[in-house]
Design a protein around this motif. Structure first.
Motif, PDB file in Angstrom:
ATOM      1  N   GLY A 141      -2.875   5.473  -4.348  1.00 13.49           N
ATOM      2  CA  GLY A 141      -1.782   6.425  -4.342  1.00 13.49           C
ATOM      3  C   GLY A 141      -0.837   6.238  -3.170  1.00 13.49           C
ATOM      4  N   MET A 142      -1.344   5.745  -2.049  1.00 16.52           N
ATOM      5  CA  MET A 142      -0.506   5.529  -0.863  1.00 16.52           C
ATOM      6  C   MET A 142       0.280   4.234  -1.006  1.00 16.52           C
ATOM      7  SD  MET A 142      -3.082   4.147   2.133  1.00 16.52           S
ATOM      8  CE  MET A 142      -4.481   5.201   1.743  1.00 16.52           C
ATOM      9  N   PRO A 143       1.301   4.031  -0.185  1.00 15.09           N
ATOM     10  CA  PRO A 143       2.005   2.742  -0.207  1.00 15.09           C
ATOM     11  C   PRO A 143       1.069   1.597   0.184  1.00 15.09           C
ATOM     12  CG  PRO A 143       3.305   4.404   0.953  1.00 15.09           C
ATOM     13  CD  PRO A 143       1.949   5.005   0.729  1.00 15.09           C
ATOM     14  N   GLY A 144       1.198   0.482  -0.502  1.00 12.32           N
ATOM     15  CA  GLY A 144       0.334  -0.651  -0.210  1.00 12.32           C
ATOM     16  C   GLY A 144       0.478  -1.145   1.221  1.00 12.32           C
ATOM     17  N   TRP A 145       1.703  -1.118   1.760  1.00 12.24           N
ATOM     18  CA  TRP A 145       1.917  -1.595   3.134  1.00 12.24           C
ATOM     19  C   TRP A 145       1.203  -0.705   4.144  1.00 12.24           C
ATOM     20  CZ3 TRP A 145       3.927   1.720   6.638  1.00 12.24           C
ATOM     21  CH2 TRP A 145       4.692   2.799   6.160  1.00 12.24           C
ATOM     22  N   LEU A 146       1.136   0.610   3.840  1.00 10.83           N
ATOM     23  CA  LEU A 146       0.453   1.531   4.748  1.00 10.83           C
ATOM     24  C   LEU A 146      -1.042   1.231   4.798  1.00 10.83           C
ATOM     25  CD1 LEU A 146       0.686   4.066   6.553  1.00 10.83           C
ATOM     26  CD2 LEU A 146       0.273   5.437   4.505  1.00 10.83           C
ATOM     27  N   PHE A 147      -1.627   0.994   3.644  1.00 11.95           N
ATOM     28  CA  PHE A 147      -3.047   0.653   3.587  1.00 11.95           C
ATOM     29  C   PHE A 147      -3.322  -0.653   4.322  1.00 11.95           C
ATOM     30  CE2 PHE A 147      -6.476  -1.642   1.275  1.00 11.95           C
ATOM     31  CZ  PHE A 147      -7.533  -0.815   1.614  1.00 11.95           C
ATOM     32  N   THR A 148      -2.446  -1.626   4.165  1.00  9.80           N
ATOM     33  CA  THR A 148      -2.656  -2.944   4.759  1.00  9.80           C
ATOM     34  C   THR A 148      -2.410  -2.945   6.262  1.00  9.80           C
ATOM     35  OG1 THR A 148      -2.026  -4.007   2.675  1.00  9.80           O
ATOM     36  CG2 THR A 148      -1.956  -5.363   4.672  1.00  9.80           C
ATOM     37  N   LEU A 149      -1.326  -2.298   6.710  1.00 14.30           N
ATOM     38  CA  LEU A 149      -0.961  -2.365   8.123  1.00 14.30           C
ATOM     39  C   LEU A 149      -1.626  -1.285   8.965  1.00 14.30           C
ATOM     40  CD1 LEU A 149       2.842  -3.210   7.800  1.00 14.30           C
ATOM     41  CD2 LEU A 149       0.934  -4.763   8.216  1.00 14.30           C
ATOM     42  N   TRP A 150      -1.554  -0.037   8.500  1.00 10.35           N
ATOM     43  CA  TRP A 150      -2.099   1.067   9.307  1.00 10.35           C
ATOM     44  C   TRP A 150      -3.613   1.155   9.206  1.00 10.35           C
ATOM     45  CZ3 TRP A 150      -0.666   3.949  13.224  1.00 10.35           C
ATOM     46  CH2 TRP A 150      -1.384   5.110  13.512  1.00 10.35           C
ATOM     47  N   TYR A 151      -4.125   1.083   7.973  1.00  7.03           N
ATOM     48  CA  TYR A 151      -5.572   1.172   7.751  1.00  7.03           C
ATOM     49  C   TYR A 151      -6.263  -0.197   7.789  1.00  7.03           C
ATOM     50  CZ  TYR A 151      -4.749   6.023   6.480  1.00  7.03           C
ATOM     51  OH  TYR A 151      -4.394   7.341   6.510  1.00  7.03           O
ATOM     52  N   ARG A 152      -5.474  -1.248   7.979  1.00  6.90           N
ATOM     53  CA  ARG A 152      -5.999  -2.610   8.123  1.00  6.90           C
ATOM     54  C   ARG A 152      -6.788  -3.082   6.900  1.00  6.90           C
ATOM     55  NH1 ARG A 152      -4.134  -4.848  13.177  1.00  6.90           N
ATOM     56  NH2 ARG A 152      -3.668  -3.051  14.485  1.00  6.90           N
ATOM     57  N   ALA A 153      -6.608  -2.395   5.769  1.00  6.93           N
ATOM     58  CA  ALA A 153      -7.283  -2.767   4.511  1.00  6.93           C
ATOM     59  C   ALA A 153      -8.795  -2.878   4.683  1.00  6.93           C
ATOM     60  CB  ALA A 153      -6.712  -4.069   3.966  1.00  6.93           C
ATOM     61  N   ILE A 177      -1.821  -2.703  -4.892  1.00  6.55           N
ATOM     62  CA  ILE A 177      -0.794  -2.058  -5.709  1.00  6.55           C
ATOM     63  C   ILE A 177      -0.729  -0.579  -5.333  1.00  6.55           C
ATOM     64  CG2 ILE A 177       0.013  -1.617  -8.050  1.00  6.55           C
ATOM     65  CD1 ILE A 177      -1.738  -3.959  -8.966  1.00  6.55           C
ATOM     66  N   GLY A 178       0.290  -0.216  -4.573  1.00  6.36           N
ATOM     67  CA  GLY A 178       0.392   1.149  -4.070  1.00  6.36           C
ATOM     68  C   GLY A 178       1.295   2.045  -4.894  1.00  6.36           C
ATOM     69  N   MET A 179       1.206   3.339  -4.609  1.00  2.00           N
ATOM     70  CA  MET A 179       2.068   4.359  -5.207  1.00  2.00           C
ATOM     71  C   MET A 179       2.016   4.327  -6.742  1.00  2.00           C
ATOM     72  SD  MET A 179       3.468   5.815  -2.519  1.00  2.00           S
ATOM     73  CE  MET A 179       4.973   6.630  -3.065  1.00  2.00           C
ATOM     74  N   VAL A 180       0.812   4.186  -7.301  1.00  2.00           N
ATOM     75  CA  VAL A 180       0.719   4.012  -8.753  1.00  2.00           C
ATOM     76  C   VAL A 180       1.163   5.261  -9.521  1.00  2.00           C
ATOM     77  CG1 VAL A 180      -1.026   2.198  -8.717  1.00  2.00           C
ATOM     78  CG2 VAL A 180      -1.741   4.579  -8.663  1.00  2.00           C
ATOM     79  N   GLU A 181       0.972   6.450  -8.946  1.00  3.36           N
ATOM     80  CA  GLU A 181       1.372   7.671  -9.650  1.00  3.36           C
ATOM     81  C   GLU A 181       2.887   7.810  -9.724  1.00  3.36           C
ATOM     82  OE1 GLU A 181      -0.884   7.646  -7.266  1.00  3.36           O
ATOM     83  OE2 GLU A 181      -2.755   8.428  -8.135  1.00  3.36           O
ATOM     84  N   GLN A 182       3.604   7.288  -8.734  1.00  7.19           N
ATOM     85  CA  GLN A 182       5.060   7.393  -8.692  1.00  7.19           C
ATOM     86  C   GLN A 182       5.758   6.115  -9.165  1.00  7.19           C
ATOM     87  OE1 GLN A 182       3.176   8.216  -5.782  1.00  7.19           O
ATOM     88  NE2 GLN A 182       3.067  10.329  -6.489  1.00  7.19           N
ATOM     89  N   MET A 183       5.008   5.118  -9.561  1.00 15.38           N
ATOM     90  CA  MET A 183       5.586   3.827  -9.906  1.00 15.38           C
ATOM     91  C   MET A 183       6.436   3.914 -11.172  1.00 15.38           C
ATOM     92  SD  MET A 183       3.570   0.234 -10.595  1.00 15.38           S
ATOM     93  CE  MET A 183       2.668   0.371  -9.046  1.00 15.38           C
ATOM     94  N   GLY A 184       7.626   3.352 -11.119  1.00 18.58           N
ATOM     95  CA  GLY A 184       8.497   3.319 -12.273  1.00 18.58           C
ATOM     96  C   GLY A 184       8.056   2.272 -13.280  1.00 18.58           C
ATOM     97  N   GLU A 185       8.611   2.376 -14.498  1.00 20.21           N
ATOM     98  CA  GLU A 185       8.207   1.477 -15.567  1.00 20.21           C
ATOM     99  C   GLU A 185       8.518   0.022 -15.238  1.00 20.21           C
ATOM    100  OE1 GLU A 185       6.479   0.628 -19.290  1.00 20.21           O
ATOM    101  OE2 GLU A 185       6.412   2.348 -17.912  1.00 20.21           O
ATOM    102  N   ARG A 186       9.641  -0.221 -14.599  1.00 20.59           N
ATOM    103  CA  ARG A 186      10.022  -1.598 -14.272  1.00 20.59           C
ATOM    104  C   ARG A 186       8.997  -2.242 -13.345  1.00 20.59           C
ATOM    105  NH1 ARG A 186      15.906  -3.440 -11.756  1.00 20.59           N
ATOM    106  NH2 ARG A 186      15.460  -5.686 -11.634  1.00 20.59           N
ATOM    107  N   LYS A 187       8.555  -1.501 -12.344  1.00 24.43           N
ATOM    108  CA  LYS A 187       7.582  -2.061 -11.405  1.00 24.43           C
ATOM    109  C   LYS A 187       6.212  -2.212 -12.055  1.00 24.43           C
ATOM    110  CE  LYS A 187       6.284  -1.833  -6.551  1.00 24.43           C
ATOM    111  NZ  LYS A 187       6.495  -1.137  -5.262  1.00 24.43           N
ATOM    112  N   ARG A 188       5.848  -1.257 -12.902  1.00 21.09           N
ATOM    113  CA  ARG A 188       4.568  -1.369 -13.613  1.00 21.09           C
ATOM    114  C   ARG A 188       4.538  -2.647 -14.453  1.00 21.09           C
ATOM    115  NH1 ARG A 188       1.475   3.346 -14.181  1.00 21.09           N
ATOM    116  NH2 ARG A 188       0.699   2.617 -16.197  1.00 21.09           N
ATOM    117  N   LEU A 189       5.619  -2.898 -15.159  1.00 19.94           N
ATOM    118  CA  LEU A 189       5.694  -4.094 -15.992  1.00 19.94           C
ATOM    119  C   LEU A 189       5.692  -5.362 -15.140  1.00 19.94           C
ATOM    120  CD1 LEU A 189       8.278  -2.931 -18.673  1.00 19.94           C
ATOM    121  CD2 LEU A 189       5.797  -3.187 -18.950  1.00 19.94           C
ATOM    122  N   ALA A 190       6.314  -5.299 -13.961  1.00 15.45           N
ATOM    123  CA  ALA A 190       6.343  -6.459 -13.074  1.00 15.45           C
ATOM    124  C   ALA A 190       4.936  -6.811 -12.597  1.00 15.45           C
ATOM    125  CB  ALA A 190       7.261  -6.188 -11.890  1.00 15.45           C
TER     126      ALA A 190
END
Length: 203
Positions: A141-153, A177-190
């Protein structure tokens, strides 16, 4: 580089482990699994799939049980599938910073001594699953960059290093893959297209 025109992708035995505990088909993890499997099958790879939500996965409760009881009968097939595979794809949602307990319990059951590693007099056990590679696909649910950089994955690194690497499965690719609940259709398809292409390459 992989994917260049004229490149021949070697056929691989691929095992996809769906680690979402919820069997509801609408889960995005399941769409990602389907996309990867579609790409892999279309390219001629051998594809097996395990859905943990449909398995009875008991919890281990002692070191003695882990070392002596053997893989439960209901997980014998999945354990053999790991032995056959050349490449593992593990898909799961991030829960409380790491993999769901169901996936952790499954890996504890199938990565047993004598099957995935062997004790020896040396300081580190012998890795019995060398030669295999893996791809980890994690949604959150969180941004992927936040998980990777702040929480160090950390939750994913534990899986990569302390479990897969411990038994010899490496290198490991990672899709966060972050923000899945808010992800738009274009990004989901990508993302689905990206997983489909990864399947085609057998990566």
């Amino acid at each position: 580089m992989p994917g260049e025109i004229g490149e021949v992708t070697p056929m691989r035995r691929i095992l996809i482990i769906q680690g979402h505990p919820d069997p509801v088909p609408a889960r995005y993890c399941r769409a990602l699994e389907a996309a990867y499997a579609e790409g892999a099958a279309a390219a001629g790879h051998s594809v097996e799939r395990i859905d943990l939500a449909r398995l009875d996965v008991p919890f281990l409760r002692s070191q003695v049980e882990f070392e002596t009881s053997g893989v439960p009968p209901g997980l014998a097939g999945p354990a053999e599938a790991i032995q056959r595979a050349e490449h593992l794809v593990i898909i799961f949602p991030l829960w409380l910073g790491t993999m769901p307990a169901l996936l952790k319990a499954f890996l504890e059951q199938v990565l047993r001594p004598g099957r995935a590693f062997a004790y020896r007099e040396a300081a580190t056990p012998q890795k019995l699953l060398t030669g295999r590679t893996a791809r980890i696909v994690v949604t959150m649910g969180m941004p992927g960059w936040l998980f990777t950089l702040w929480y160090r994955a950390h939750g994913v690194k534990c899986l990569e290093r302390n479990m897969l690497g411990f038994v010899g499965i490496r290198p490991t690719r990672r899709d966060v893959i972050g923000m899945v609940e808010q992800m738009g259709e274009r990004k989901r398809l990508a993302w689905l297209a990206r997983l489909r292409e990864a399947g085609r390459r057998g990566e």
